[in-house]
Structures are given as structure tokens and as C-alpha cells.
Design a protein around this motif. Sequence first.
Motif, short mmCIF file in Angstrom:
data_model
loop_
_atom_site.label_atom_id
_atom_site.label_comp_id
_atom_site.label_asym_id
_atom_site.label_seq_id
_atom_site.Cartn_x
_atom_site.Cartn_y
_atom_site.Cartn_z
N ASP A 32 3.77 31.59 -71.46
CA ASP A 32 5.15 31.87 -71.08
C ASP A 32 5.82 32.61 -72.22
O ASP A 32 5.54 32.36 -73.40
CB ASP A 32 5.90 30.56 -70.80
CG ASP A 32 5.52 29.97 -69.46
OD1 ASP A 32 5.84 30.59 -68.44
OD2 ASP A 32 4.91 28.88 -69.44
N GLY A 33 6.71 33.54 -71.88
CA GLY A 33 7.42 34.29 -72.90
C GLY A 33 6.63 35.51 -73.37
O GLY A 33 5.45 35.65 -73.08
N ARG A 34 7.29 36.37 -74.09
CA ARG A 34 6.68 37.59 -74.61
C ARG A 34 6.30 37.35 -76.07
O ARG A 34 7.17 37.21 -76.94
CB ARG A 34 7.63 38.76 -74.45
CG ARG A 34 7.88 39.10 -72.98
CD ARG A 34 9.01 40.11 -72.80
NE ARG A 34 8.76 41.34 -73.52
CZ ARG A 34 7.99 42.34 -73.07
NH1 ARG A 34 7.39 42.22 -71.88
NH2 ARG A 34 7.82 43.43 -73.75
N GLY B 257 4.53 41.02 -69.87
CA GLY B 257 5.42 41.40 -68.77
C GLY B 257 6.78 40.76 -68.89
O GLY B 257 7.04 39.93 -69.77
N TRP B 258 7.63 41.12 -67.96
CA TRP B 258 9.04 40.73 -68.03
C TRP B 258 9.38 39.53 -67.18
O TRP B 258 10.46 38.96 -67.31
CB TRP B 258 9.91 41.92 -67.63
CG TRP B 258 9.60 43.12 -68.46
CD1 TRP B 258 8.74 44.14 -68.16
CD2 TRP B 258 10.08 43.41 -69.77
NE1 TRP B 258 8.67 45.05 -69.17
CE2 TRP B 258 9.49 44.63 -70.19
CE3 TRP B 258 10.97 42.76 -70.63
CZ2 TRP B 258 9.74 45.20 -71.43
CZ3 TRP B 258 11.22 43.33 -71.87
CH2 TRP B 258 10.62 44.53 -72.26
N GLY B 259 8.49 39.15 -66.29
CA GLY B 259 8.77 38.01 -65.42
C GLY B 259 9.09 38.46 -64.02
O GLY B 259 9.94 39.32 -63.80
N SER B 260 8.38 37.90 -63.06
CA SER B 260 8.56 38.28 -61.67
C SER B 260 9.62 37.41 -61.03
O SER B 260 9.75 36.24 -61.37
CB SER B 260 7.23 38.13 -60.93
OG SER B 260 7.40 38.35 -59.56
N THR C 104 1.46 30.87 -65.30
CA THR C 104 1.75 30.24 -66.59
C THR C 104 2.02 28.76 -66.35
O THR C 104 2.14 28.31 -65.21
CB THR C 104 2.97 30.89 -67.25
OG1 THR C 104 4.14 30.56 -66.48
CG2 THR C 104 2.82 32.40 -67.36
N LEU C 105 2.18 28.00 -67.42
CA LEU C 105 2.50 26.58 -67.27
C LEU C 105 3.87 26.36 -66.63
O LEU C 105 4.09 25.35 -65.98
CB LEU C 105 2.43 25.88 -68.63
CG LEU C 105 1.03 25.73 -69.22
CD1 LEU C 105 1.09 25.13 -70.62
CD2 LEU C 105 0.15 24.87 -68.32
N GLY D 139 10.47 32.62 -62.91
CA GLY D 139 10.83 33.81 -63.64
C GLY D 139 10.52 33.66 -65.10
O GLY D 139 9.89 32.71 -65.51
N GLY D 140 11.00 34.59 -65.90
CA GLY D 140 10.74 34.55 -67.33
C GLY D 140 9.59 35.44 -67.70
O GLY D 140 8.72 35.73 -66.90
N GLY D 141 9.60 35.90 -68.93
CA GLY D 141 8.53 36.76 -69.41
C GLY D 141 7.22 36.03 -69.53
O GLY D 141 7.15 34.80 -69.51
N TRP D 142 6.15 36.81 -69.67
CA TRP D 142 4.80 36.24 -69.77
C TRP D 142 3.95 37.15 -70.64
O TRP D 142 4.23 38.35 -70.78
CB TRP D 142 4.15 36.08 -68.39
CG TRP D 142 4.21 37.32 -67.55
CD1 TRP D 142 5.17 37.66 -66.64
CD2 TRP D 142 3.28 38.42 -67.57
NE1 TRP D 142 4.90 38.89 -66.07
CE2 TRP D 142 3.75 39.39 -66.63
CE3 TRP D 142 2.10 38.69 -68.27
CZ2 TRP D 142 3.08 40.59 -66.38
CZ3 TRP D 142 1.43 39.89 -68.03
CH2 TRP D 142 1.92 40.82 -67.09
N THR D 143 2.90 36.59 -71.21
CA THR D 143 1.94 37.37 -72.00
C THR D 143 0.53 36.91 -71.68
O THR D 143 0.26 35.71 -71.64
CB THR D 143 2.19 37.23 -73.51
OG1 THR D 143 3.55 37.57 -73.81
CG2 THR D 143 1.26 38.14 -74.30
#
Length: 305
Positions: free
Chosen positions: A287-289, A206-209, A40-41, A230-234
Amino acid sequence: MTQHDTPVLRVAGRPVGRYVTRPELPDRLAPRPYLHPVTTLAGTAVTELSPADHAHHLGVGVAVPDVEGHNFWGGRTFVRDHGPTELDNHGSQRHTAFQLRDPDGFVAELRWVAAGAELLRERRTVAATELTDTAWALDFTFSLTNVTSGPLSIGSPATNGRPGAAYGGFFWRARKEESAPDVFTADREGEAEVHGTRADWLALAGWGSPRSWGSPRSSEAESGGEAESGGGWTLVFAGATEDTRRDPWFVRAAEYPGVGSSLAHTERLPVLPGETLVRRVVTVVADGRLERGEAAALVRKAVGR
């Protein structure tokens, strides 16, 4: 590998992906160029390379388990009435040249070779585009031309007798996390409901690795090292051509996170001599869900419809 073999994709100056043209892999993995890591960015990794559960899953690319009996997916081959079988039938995709190469994308030529013969010639076009300050789009088009003197056909485990396993084509292996990602389309939710559908777009959230490749401003991003993030992703996948939209989606979430197209869902797909098959998938990397409305809006912006 040299830097020429591993160009870095950038969006607004930030590294978001690395393309490996000549991976050193055993034949069993069906060696092929791939994108990994993709982030993600904000720097959260959203791809996986040769994970323990499926060593032949190689980031983002094109993988086909059956081209006239040759395995360009890697791993075992599903044989009717026998099941998954170890066969010496693996092909490889060989990068030959870049026709165009810029920081935000490239056009590459590839040869699909098996048993010492070239079966298909591919033209691959990849472009990275900024959508917002938290989302970008990976535009991935591949064109496969039959360069043999006879017809070829593309199959899948499904067409060879394994229901629900119609994988083959564009494939994105996402990073496996402690919890399975959510899967949804505009009107469906959950792996069981989404798998095999012909939705205009499909999202994997996802929830973030705990670890990911490349902080946008770190030197590690240049070398492909890992950095904390970290942080969620879509990820939102959209078929960008009529033919691509006709291909059902192949989806996995509970066993492992992965999304791809199904070139051969219920029947083998013929490719006549000199004929070219074209598919284009645009993937929003955010970034984010995202909620449904947000995902749909970003797809419209990325694809232009």
C-alpha cells in the motif's frame, strides 16, 4: 467454477488473491490458470483481467508467445516480415492437480498442450508472505520440463523480428488507471530507461484505483466481488534466482501497466528433451507509493538478500 477451482490466497487471515485453475476462455486467449484479483493488504486491486486493450492479459501468471511456433500468450502472433497475424496456433495450460494447498500458497501441476500434444509439464509454486502491516510478498516459481522426444525452443516477438517486444515468461498485468504508473529501479527511472534492463528489482507505483476487489474484512472478498477502496500502491518485482536475474525485464507503463520477464530477449531459448527451465520472481505488494530505499528494504526482506 467450483470453490476448488478458485482457491483464495490469504496473508494474516486477509484474502489477497484468487487463483483460477480452469478458466472458461476462447482458444484465442490461450486459456491458462491465473491469479486475479490480487490486492494490497488494504484491499486495493493491483491486477487486471481481459482488459479492453489486451483481452489476453490475464492477471498474474506465465505466458509465452512462442513455444516451437505455438502461442501460449494469446492474441495475434508476430510473424517475421508480416507483423501481427491471426493464426490458429494457440496452446493452453491445463491444471491437473494440486500437490500442496494451504491458505497462504500452493504447489500445482500443469500441462502445456498445443495441437493435441503435450509439449511442457509445469510445476508451479506460489506462496504469500506478510512483510509488514502494509506490505506482503507473492513468491512465484515455475518449472517447465520438455516432455517431448525432441528439442523445443522458446521465442518472442523480438526474436521473430519485432524490436523491444521480448515478452514471455512471468507476467503481471496491473490495473489501468487515469494516469500511467511510475517505473523505477535502484538507479533508473522511467519506462524507456527501465525496459530491457537486468535490474535486481523493478518497481511499478500507481495512484490507486477507485474500485478494487475485496475489503479485507468484507464478505465480498470471499466471493471475488468488488468493493470500494483506493490509495496508492507499489509493486516491486525481484528476480530470486541467478537465471531469473539474467532475464531482462519487459515493462509497459504509458500504453498499459504491465511487468514481466523476458525468457527470449535477443535469441531463442532452447529446452532439450527432459530438460527443466526454472524461474522465480518475488513481488512485493505494498500500500502507498514507495521510495527507492523503502522498495529495496522490502525486497531484501522478501527475497532474503
